[in-house]
Design a protein around this motif. Structure first.
Motif, PDB file in Angstrom:
ATOM      1  N   PHE A  13       0.476  -1.163  -0.241  1.00  0.00           N
ATOM      2  CA  PHE A  13      -0.272  -0.059   0.151  1.00  0.00           C
ATOM      3  C   PHE A  13       0.561   1.484  -0.248  1.00  0.00           C
ATOM      4  CE2 PHE A  13      -2.546   3.152   1.286  1.00  0.00           C
ATOM      5  CZ  PHE A  13      -4.081   2.971   0.807  1.00  0.00           C
ATOM      6  N   ALA A  37       1.192   4.146  -2.946  1.00  0.00           N
ATOM      7  CA  ALA A  37       0.997   5.262  -2.597  1.00  0.00           C
ATOM      8  C   ALA A  37       2.047   6.527  -3.070  1.00  0.00           C
ATOM      9  CB  ALA A  37       0.745   5.640  -1.417  1.00  0.00           C
ATOM     10  N   PRO A  44      -5.763   5.991  -3.841  1.00  0.00           N
ATOM     11  CA  PRO A  44      -6.189   5.205  -3.028  1.00  0.00           C
ATOM     12  C   PRO A  44      -6.417   3.638  -2.916  1.00  0.00           C
ATOM     13  CG  PRO A  44      -6.655   7.349  -2.913  1.00  0.00           C
ATOM     14  CD  PRO A  44      -6.232   7.197  -3.844  1.00  0.00           C
ATOM     15  N   ALA A  77      -5.177  -0.098  -2.368  1.00  0.00           N
ATOM     16  CA  ALA A  77      -5.827  -0.731  -1.194  1.00  0.00           C
ATOM     17  C   ALA A  77      -6.314  -1.893  -2.606  1.00  0.00           C
ATOM     18  CB  ALA A  77      -7.242  -0.378  -0.638  1.00  0.00           C
ATOM     19  N   ALA A  98      -8.639   2.209   1.765  1.00  0.00           N
ATOM     20  CA  ALA A  98      -8.819   3.451   0.646  1.00  0.00           C
ATOM     21  C   ALA A  98      -8.969   4.850   1.250  1.00  0.00           C
ATOM     22  CB  ALA A  98      -9.288   3.334  -0.455  1.00  0.00           C
ATOM     23  N   PRO A 125      -5.266   7.507   5.395  1.00  0.00           N
ATOM     24  CA  PRO A 125      -3.998   8.215   4.894  1.00  0.00           C
ATOM     25  C   PRO A 125      -3.388   6.886   4.914  1.00  0.00           C
ATOM     26  CG  PRO A 125      -4.696   8.965   7.205  1.00  0.00           C
ATOM     27  CD  PRO A 125      -5.854   8.125   6.966  1.00  0.00           C
ATOM     28  N   VAL A 126      -1.706   7.134   4.364  1.00  0.00           N
ATOM     29  CA  VAL A 126      -0.752   5.516   4.367  1.00  0.00           C
ATOM     30  C   VAL A 126      -0.518   5.383   5.284  1.00  0.00           C
ATOM     31  CG1 VAL A 126       0.632   5.498   2.895  1.00  0.00           C
ATOM     32  CG2 VAL A 126       0.075   6.567   2.066  1.00  0.00           C
ATOM     33  N   ALA A 135      -3.336   3.834   7.706  1.00  0.00           N
ATOM     34  CA  ALA A 135      -3.713   2.514   6.716  1.00  0.00           C
ATOM     35  C   ALA A 135      -2.510   0.934   6.811  1.00  0.00           C
ATOM     36  CB  ALA A 135      -3.654   2.536   4.958  1.00  0.00           C
ATOM     37  N   SER A 169     -11.869   3.013   9.984  1.00  0.00           N
ATOM     38  CA  SER A 169     -12.369   4.111   8.733  1.00  0.00           C
ATOM     39  C   SER A 169     -13.252   4.964   9.662  1.00  0.00           C
ATOM     40  CB  SER A 169     -12.407   3.989   7.716  1.00  0.00           C
ATOM     41  OG  SER A 169     -13.465   2.554   8.401  1.00  0.00           O
TER      42      SER A 169
END
Length: 269
Positions: free
Chosen positions: A70, A74, A80, A84, A148, A151-152, A155, A262
Motif C-alpha cells: 500500500f 502511494a 488509494p 488498497a 482507501a 491515510p497511508v 492504513a 476508517s
C-alpha cells in the motif's frame, strides 16, 4: 554393519515454541521454511492446536506485507483504492487465499444447503457458487474501501493490526465450538488449551497496541464481535465449526477492524 551416531553429535530438537510458531507460519502462509527438527509424532500431539496461539503474529506479518505494498502504491501516486486492492492482493498471495476460500465455502454452504449433511457437502465442493462469489466480492470490496479511506501511515498500521486481531479470536472459537465433522481438519487438530487462547489474545492485543495505540481496544472489540457472530452462525447451521468457518471468521473480523478504524479515524480528522 550400520554406522552408529554418537548421541552427543545428534542435532538437538528445536524448542517446542519454535515448532509451534513455524507450524502456524506454514499453515497460514505459502512461505517455505527450512526443517526445524522432527516433531514428536505426525504433527506432534496437540501441535496444531497449540500453533493457533501464534496465529496473530503470523497475521501481523501478512498485514505488514500488505502495508508495504500500500505504501509503495502511494509513493507511485496510484489512486488509494488501487493501492488498497493491490495490498489485499499481496496478502492473498501470501496466504494462498486460505481465508477467502473458507469464507466462500461457508457462504455457499449456509446459503444453499437445506440440512446439515447438504451444507457440509457443499462446503467440501471445490466449486464456488453464487453465494460464495458474492461473499468474496463483498469481503474484498468492503476491506478495500475501508483501507482507501485511511491515510497511508494509518492504513499500514491498520493492516498490521487487522492481520493480528482477525486471527486472535480463532483459538477461542476452536475451544468453544466442537468440530462439525469427525474427519475434518478442525477435528484432527483438537481443541486448544486455555493457555493457547490467552496467548493468542495477548499477541493480538500487543500488536494492536503497538500499531494503533489508543484505538487498540475498540478494534479488538470489533474483531471479537465478528468472530462471535460467525461462531453463532456456525453453531446454528452446523452445530460446530470447520476449517472453512475459521476462514469466514477471519474475513469478517478483518473487515470489522478496518471499518472501525476508517470510522474512528475519519471522525477524528
Amino acid at each position: 554393519m550400520p554406522i552408529m551416531r554418537d548421541a552427543t553429535t545428534a542435532p538437538s530438537p528445536s524448542p517446542r515454541w519454535t515448532q509451534d510458531a513455524a507450524l502456524a507460519l506454514v499453515f497460514l502462509t505459502r512461505l517455505p521454511l527450512p526443517a526445524i527438527g522432527p516433531l514428536d509424532g505426525p504433527l506432534a500431539e496437540g501441535a496444531s492446536a497449540r500453533a493457533m496461539g501464534w496465529f496473530p503474529l503470523v497475521g501481523a506479518l501478512v498485514g505488514l506485507a500488505g502495508g508495504a505494498v500500500f505504501a509503495l502504491a502511494a509513493s507511485l501516486n496510484l489512486p488509494p483504492l488501487a493501492g488498497a486492492l493491490l495490498a489485499l492482493a499481496a496478502t492473498v498471495r501470501l496466504t494462498g487465499g486460505l481465508h477467502e476460500d473458507g469464507a466462500a465455502d461457508v457462504a455457499d454452504g449456509f446459503g444453499g444447503g437445506r440440512d446439515l449433511a447438504r451444507k457440509l457437502e457443499i462446503m467440501r465442493d471445490s466449486r464456488v457458487g453464487s453465494y460464495g462469489v458474492l461473499a468474496l466480492v463483498f469481503s474484498v470490496g468492503i476491506r478495500a474501501a475501508a483501507l482507501a479511506a485511511l491515510p497511508v501511515p494509518a492504513a499500514v498500521a491498520a493492516l498490521v493490526a487487522a492481520g493480528a486481531l482477525s486471527r486472535c479470536g480463532l483459538a477461542a472459537m476452536a475451544r468453544v465450538l466442537s468440530p462439525a465433522r469427525r474427519d475434518g481438519l478442525a477435528a484432527a487438530q483438537g481443541r486448544p488449551a486455555m493457555a493457547t487462547v490467552l496467548l493468542a489474545l495477548v499477541f493480538g492485543i500487543a500488536v494492536a497496541a503497538a500499531a494503533l495505540g489508543g484505538l487498540a481496544l475498540p478494534t479488538l472489540a470489533a474483531s471479537l464481535l465478528g468472530v462471535t457472530a460467525v461462531g453463532a452462525l456456525a453453531r446454528r447451521h452446523l452445530g460446530g465449526q470447520t476449517g472453512d468457518v475459521f476462514g469466514a471468521a477471519q474475513q469478517v473480523a478483518e473487515a470489522a477492524v478496518l471499518l472501525t478504524l476508517s470510522a474512528l479515524i475519519g471522525a477524528a480528522a
